[in-house]
Design a protein around this motif. Structure first.
Motif, PDB file in Angstrom:
ATOM      1  N   VAL A 621       0.871  -1.175   0.000  1.00 17.59           N
ATOM      2  CA  VAL A 621       0.000   0.000   0.000  1.00 17.59           C
ATOM      3  C   VAL A 621       0.906   1.222   0.000  1.00 17.59           C
ATOM      4  CG1 VAL A 621      -1.787   1.290   1.217  1.00 17.59           C
ATOM      5  CG2 VAL A 621      -1.822  -1.215   1.233  1.00 17.59           C
ATOM      6  N   THR A 622       0.801   2.050  -1.041  1.00 16.70           N
ATOM      7  CA  THR A 622       1.700   3.187  -1.228  1.00 16.70           C
ATOM      8  C   THR A 622       0.892   4.452  -1.406  1.00 16.70           C
ATOM      9  OG1 THR A 622       3.236   1.702  -2.362  1.00 16.70           O
ATOM     10  CG2 THR A 622       3.646   4.051  -2.572  1.00 16.70           C
ATOM     11  N   GLY A 623       1.391   5.548  -0.831  1.00 16.80           N
ATOM     12  CA  GLY A 623       0.724   6.833  -0.994  1.00 16.80           C
ATOM     13  C   GLY A 623       1.316   7.860  -0.062  1.00 16.80           C
ATOM     14  N   ARG A 624       0.644   9.002   0.050  1.00 16.47           N
ATOM     15  CA  ARG A 624       1.074  10.002   1.015  1.00 16.47           C
ATOM     16  C   ARG A 624       0.971   9.415   2.415  1.00 16.47           C
ATOM     17  NH1 ARG A 624       0.703  15.116  -1.704  1.00 16.47           N
ATOM     18  NH2 ARG A 624      -0.519  14.933  -3.623  1.00 16.47           N
ATOM     19  N   ALA A 625       1.815   9.906   3.298  1.00 15.39           N
ATOM     20  CA  ALA A 625       1.863   9.353   4.648  1.00 15.39           C
ATOM     21  C   ALA A 625       0.499   9.393   5.318  1.00 15.39           C
ATOM     22  CB  ALA A 625       2.900  10.111   5.478  1.00 15.39           C
ATOM     23  N   GLU A 626      -0.218  10.510   5.178  1.00 19.44           N
ATOM     24  CA  GLU A 626      -1.529  10.618   5.820  1.00 19.44           C
ATOM     25  C   GLU A 626      -2.533   9.661   5.190  1.00 19.44           C
ATOM     26  OE1 GLU A 626       0.156  13.018   4.443  1.00 19.44           O
ATOM     27  OE2 GLU A 626       0.842  14.285   6.116  1.00 19.44           O
ATOM     28  N   ALA A 627      -2.475   9.513   3.867  1.00 20.82           N
ATOM     29  CA  ALA A 627      -3.419   8.630   3.190  1.00 20.82           C
ATOM     30  C   ALA A 627      -3.175   7.173   3.558  1.00 20.82           C
ATOM     31  CB  ALA A 627      -3.314   8.814   1.674  1.00 20.82           C
ATOM     32  N   VAL A 628      -1.904   6.753   3.636  1.00 18.61           N
ATOM     33  CA  VAL A 628      -1.590   5.377   4.003  1.00 18.61           C
ATOM     34  C   VAL A 628      -2.049   5.091   5.427  1.00 18.61           C
ATOM     35  CG1 VAL A 628       0.289   3.744   4.413  1.00 18.61           C
ATOM     36  CG2 VAL A 628       0.299   5.168   2.370  1.00 18.61           C
ATOM     37  N   GLY A 670       1.432  17.801  -8.510  1.00 21.14           N
ATOM     38  CA  GLY A 670       2.615  17.063  -8.102  1.00 21.14           C
ATOM     39  C   GLY A 670       2.860  17.143  -6.608  1.00 21.14           C
ATOM     40  N   ARG A 671       4.038  16.719  -6.194  1.00 22.06           N
ATOM     41  CA  ARG A 671       4.389  16.639  -4.776  1.00 22.06           C
ATOM     42  C   ARG A 671       4.707  18.019  -4.235  1.00 22.06           C
ATOM     43  NH1 ARG A 671       9.121  12.704  -2.645  1.00 22.06           N
ATOM     44  NH2 ARG A 671       7.579  11.498  -1.557  1.00 22.06           N
ATOM     45  N   GLY A 672       4.082  18.349  -3.126  1.00 20.41           N
ATOM     46  CA  GLY A 672       4.322  19.626  -2.490  1.00 20.41           C
ATOM     47  C   GLY A 672       5.526  19.575  -1.568  1.00 20.41           C
ATOM     48  N   PRO A 673       6.023  20.721  -1.142  1.00 26.95           N
ATOM     49  CA  PRO A 673       7.192  20.736  -0.265  1.00 26.95           C
ATOM     50  C   PRO A 673       6.867  20.089   1.079  1.00 26.95           C
ATOM     51  CG  PRO A 673       6.194  22.929  -0.435  1.00 26.95           C
ATOM     52  CD  PRO A 673       5.514  22.073  -1.454  1.00 26.95           C
ATOM     53  N   GLY A 674       7.764  19.234   1.528  1.00 21.31           N
ATOM     54  CA  GLY A 674       7.576  18.597   2.824  1.00 21.31           C
ATOM     55  C   GLY A 674       6.663  17.393   2.817  1.00 21.31           C
ATOM     56  N   GLU A 675       6.055  17.048   1.675  1.00 19.51           N
ATOM     57  CA  GLU A 675       5.166  15.888   1.634  1.00 19.51           C
ATOM     58  C   GLU A 675       5.979  14.602   1.646  1.00 19.51           C
ATOM     59  OE1 GLU A 675       2.724  16.346  -1.747  1.00 19.51           O
ATOM     60  OE2 GLU A 675       1.302  17.680  -0.779  1.00 19.51           O
ATOM     61  N   GLN A 676       5.493  13.612   2.367  1.00 21.37           N
ATOM     62  CA  GLN A 676       6.207  12.358   2.530  1.00 21.37           C
ATOM     63  C   GLN A 676       5.372  11.211   1.990  1.00 21.37           C
ATOM     64  OE1 GLN A 676       9.460  11.581   3.987  1.00 21.37           O
ATOM     65  NE2 GLN A 676       8.829   9.844   2.745  1.00 21.37           N
ATOM     66  N   TRP A 677       5.985  10.388   1.137  1.00 21.96           N
ATOM     67  CA  TRP A 677       5.349   9.182   0.642  1.00 21.96           C
ATOM     68  C   TRP A 677       5.792   8.007   1.509  1.00 21.96           C
ATOM     69  CZ3 TRP A 677       1.873   9.777  -3.187  1.00 21.96           C
ATOM     70  CH2 TRP A 677       1.935  10.944  -3.937  1.00 21.96           C
ATOM     71  N   GLU A 678       4.886   7.080   1.718  1.00 26.54           N
ATOM     72  CA  GLU A 678       5.193   5.909   2.528  1.00 26.54           C
ATOM     73  C   GLU A 678       4.634   4.655   1.864  1.00 26.54           C
ATOM     74  OE1 GLU A 678       5.482   7.716   7.066  1.00 26.54           O
ATOM     75  OE2 GLU A 678       3.762   6.471   6.489  1.00 26.54           O
TER      76      GLU A 678
END
Length: 721
Positions: A621-628, A670-678
């Motif tokens: 399961v991959t996505g933004r940290a909050e979404a995951v 696209g990816r914003g500053p400080g966004e983390q994918w997990e």
């Protein structure tokens, strides 16, 4: 006076029974007729006026059938399996009620004609029939549904992979009548395998044998696949062969044409172009052709009376589909073999762990040659380890050991020499400095990382790994190295200035090279075939492939090595292969003995101890940290599921094409500053894979229905490192 009374007074007009029948006919004609069923003033089909449609809308919360009314003028063409156009509004409920005259026109397939609907309100009508050609059979629909359920995907997405886009010109051309079944072929080089003739006899006799075939090195494998197809056609059934790339397809295509003549098989590849490919696909669906050879897109080919499905080199990453729901050709063919009760053949010069599991469970039988045949067909394998490199002045200066230089010089006297160099991306993250074993987590056996000079941590479960020691030798120091492939070609060119140097890689892949002396520098998987075979081969920087932070590193390295070494002449013809890797490592020893099946069995035993695929089932399961985090909190996983992670996931390098394992694209900008994918890994034991896929699909559908941000789900990810 009525017409009946007039008829009764006419002389000789018939018996009393005839007169009574006439009166009843007149009475029924005078009775008012029932008003025909209509939709917004248009008459509907008299029989089965409801069409159940799967719409081309590949989102999970709309993964269902929708009922539409069939207008009378479309009754004849709107049959199950045809393409249709329907209006699809803002919500499925409005579509089913038919209360929106607007909505976007989208494509779909009729899966069933019914007398009524399970919905009591008015239904929207079909907008039109694209073509009366029934392209979606019940068997193909059932297979697509099984694939969608296994990979937690939507039926519409699978159908986009299974049914090619329509070409009206190809559809208008009639298909020729099918040719009669050929005679059963002679076994030929299949006699080199102990059970080879028996396998062919079973196919020719209408049986359903299932085998894992460890092919001998050399060019004969394409002709042997063609013989297996011919044996199946001799039984009056069809055959399907899936290969990793167009070069392999061309070899089997040529072998089949030579064996059976033209017109008995179809070739399905993306390189053929939409019209030609659809024309070939139609000839298969209509039954004009009963044998198919192609790349992974052919795994859904609608072959009639299927008697054999075969896949070659199932470990090649090209067999993994890059479009949702990301199915693997091997698993699709396994489903076909079970659903359509046909034979199955998994072949390659190497052997994957999944293939070994099929044999271990008894689902398939091994099909291999004895050791005498292996020794006669394989080249001589020689190794150069780290100790040899440390003592070799030439190796320290030019990264090529003296043995490699001597092998090249000897080989160039009689033919071309192949040099395999790891491509970009085959870079170990961390490995033991002493024995080069990959550094792995003590909890889950995942790869260890040291991001931005921080403390060691696991790339799978995220646990710290302070105080790490190598489980193989006890060493406590780590190393990481990067090697470029282009420098190797330059060094070889300077060392042998009179010899032409040719390269084959991602930008330009050679199909074949002449049998004249030359140096052919290739990345793994792009090796061209040499006329008469290569005189020698160098497999450089073996540690780079073995040190990949992936569960399949050893298996993949051995597959790459055997693929290249199989192009070299046999030992009896002077063929020699030099592999630059530590000789004591298991994949190197398997190459020296030419025993890929034995290596796969040992890998399978270790996977069983660790609980990793294919013994277990896994999903990512991959996505933004909050979404995951939100997804994991809301999904109802099976009770025996284990969650590994989530762990941070770096973005793909700039400019590199996106791959199936990359983080999903950001919804806006696209990816914003400080966004983390997990990424999180979900693991379940055998028997719970279907429950895991169903839970993931249900959670993703609920998330989409609420308008939440989607995550990327992949069942059975090929690379979990």
């Amino acid at each position: 006076m009525s017409s009946a009374d007039e008829a009764s007074e006419r002389p000789g007009d018939g018996s009393p029974e005839q007169l009574a029948l006439i009166r009843e006919t007149v009475r029924k004609a005078a009775k008012p007729r029932a008003k025909p069923r209509t939709w917004r003033g248009a008459a509907l089909a008299g029989e089965r006026p409801v069409a159940r449609v799967v719409v081309n809308k590949g989102v999970l919360h709309l993964d269902q059938y929708f009922d539409y009314a069939v207008p009378e003028e479309l009754d004849e063409d709107a049959q199950p399996g045809v393409r249709v156009r329907v209006r699809f509004g803002a919500g499925s409920h409005q579509v089913r009620e038919g209360r929106r005259e607007g909505g976007r026109l989208i494509d779909g397939f009729i899966v069933e004609r019914r007398a009524d609907s399970d919905y009591s309100g008015p239904l929207a009508a079909l907008a039109g029939v694209v073509s009366p050609e029934p392209v979606l059979s019940p068997g193909l629909l059932g297979l697509a549904r099984a694939v969608a359920d296994r990979y937690a995907g939507s039926l519409a997405d699978v159908l986009q992979l299974a049914v090619p886009p329509r070409s009206a010109r190809a559809e208008s051309r009639p298909s020729p009548p099918p040719l009669p079944s050929p005679a059963a072929p002679e076994p030929g080089t299949w006699t080199r395998y102990e059970q080879g003739p028996a396998f062919l006899n079973a196919l020719a006799g209408g049986g359903v044998p299932r085998a894992v075939w460890t092919a001998l090195p050399g060019p004969q494998w394409a002709g042997e696949l063609a013989v297996a197809v011919a044996a199946t056609l001799a039984s009056g059934r069809g055959a399907l062969v899936v290969l990793p790339d167009g070069r392999a397809v061309a070899r089997v295509d040529a072998a089949l044409t030579e064996l059976l003549g033209a017109g008995r098989h179809a070739v399905l590849t993306a390189e053929a172009g939409p019209e030609k490919r659809y024309g070939q696909w139609l000839s298969v669906r209509r039954g004009s052709v009963r044998a198919v050879v192609g790349t992974r897109a052919a795994m859904f080919a609608p072959v009639r009376d299927l008697g054999l499905v075969a896949i070659w080199d199932d470990g090649d990453s090209s067999h993994s589909e890059q479009h949702a729901p990301l199915p693997h050709a091997r698993e699709v063919l396994l489903l076909r073999a079970a659903h359509e009760h046909c034979g199955f053949l998994l072949g390659g010069v190497s052997c994957t762990v999944e293939a070994a599991q099929l044999v271990e469970t008894g689902w398939a039988r091994p099909l291999a040659a004895d050791r005498g045949q292996v020794r006669r067909a394989a080249p001589l394998i020689r190794t150069v380890g780290d100790g040899d490199l440390a003592r070799d002045e030439a190796a320290r200066a030019a990264r090529l050991p003296t043995l490699a230089w001597q092998t090249v010089r000897e080989g160039l006297r009689s033919g071309p020499v192949l040099v395999q160099v790891p491509r970009r991306g085959y870079v170990p993250k961390l490995a033991c400095e002493r024995c080069r074993a990959p550094a792995r987590c003590g909890h889950c056996a995942g790869p260890l990382e040291a991001p931005r000079e921080q403390d060691l941590r696991c790339g799978w479960c995220g646990r710290d790994a302070a105080g790490w020691h190598c489980a193989e030798c006890g060493g406590a120091r780590l190393r990481a190295r990067i090697v470029g492939a282009r420098r190797t070609a330059e060094e070889l060119g300077r060392a042998f200035p009179a010899v032409p140097v040719r390269t084959s890689g991602r930008d330009h892949v050679l199909d074949s090279v002449p049998g004249r002396p030359a140096l052919v520098v290739s990345t793994p998987g792009a090796e061209p075939v040499a006329e008469g075979g290569y005189a020698a081969a160098l497999l450089l920087d073996g540690w780079a492939m073995l040190g990949r932070p992936d569960l399949r590193a050893g298996e993949e390295a051995l597959r790459r090595w055997t693929g290249a070494a199989a192009l070299v002449r046999s030992q009896t013809e002077g063929g020699t292969v030099v592999v630059v890797a530590e000789p004591t490592l298991r994949p190197v020893q398997a190459l020296v003995r030419w025993d890929p099946a034995g290596h796969a069995r040992r890998e399978l035993a270790e996977r069983a101890e660790l609980g990793f695929p294919p013994v277990s089932r896994m999903a990512s399961v991959t996505g933004r940290a909050e979404a995951v985090a939100d997804f994991l909190a809301g999904v109802s996983l099976p009770g025996d599921a284990e969650v590994l992670g989530p762990v941070p996931l770096p973005p793909p390098p700039p400019g590199r094409p996106r791959r199936p394992g990359d983080p999903p694209q950001a919804p806006r900008g696209g990816r914003g500053p400080g966004e983390q994918w997990e990424r999180a890994l979900l693991r379940v034991p055998p028997g719970s894979g279907a429950a895991l896929a169903a839970a993931l699909k249900s959670a993703q559908a609920a998330r989409l229905a609420r308008g939440g941000e989607p995550v990327r789900i992949r069942v059975d990810p090929p690379d979990i490192g």
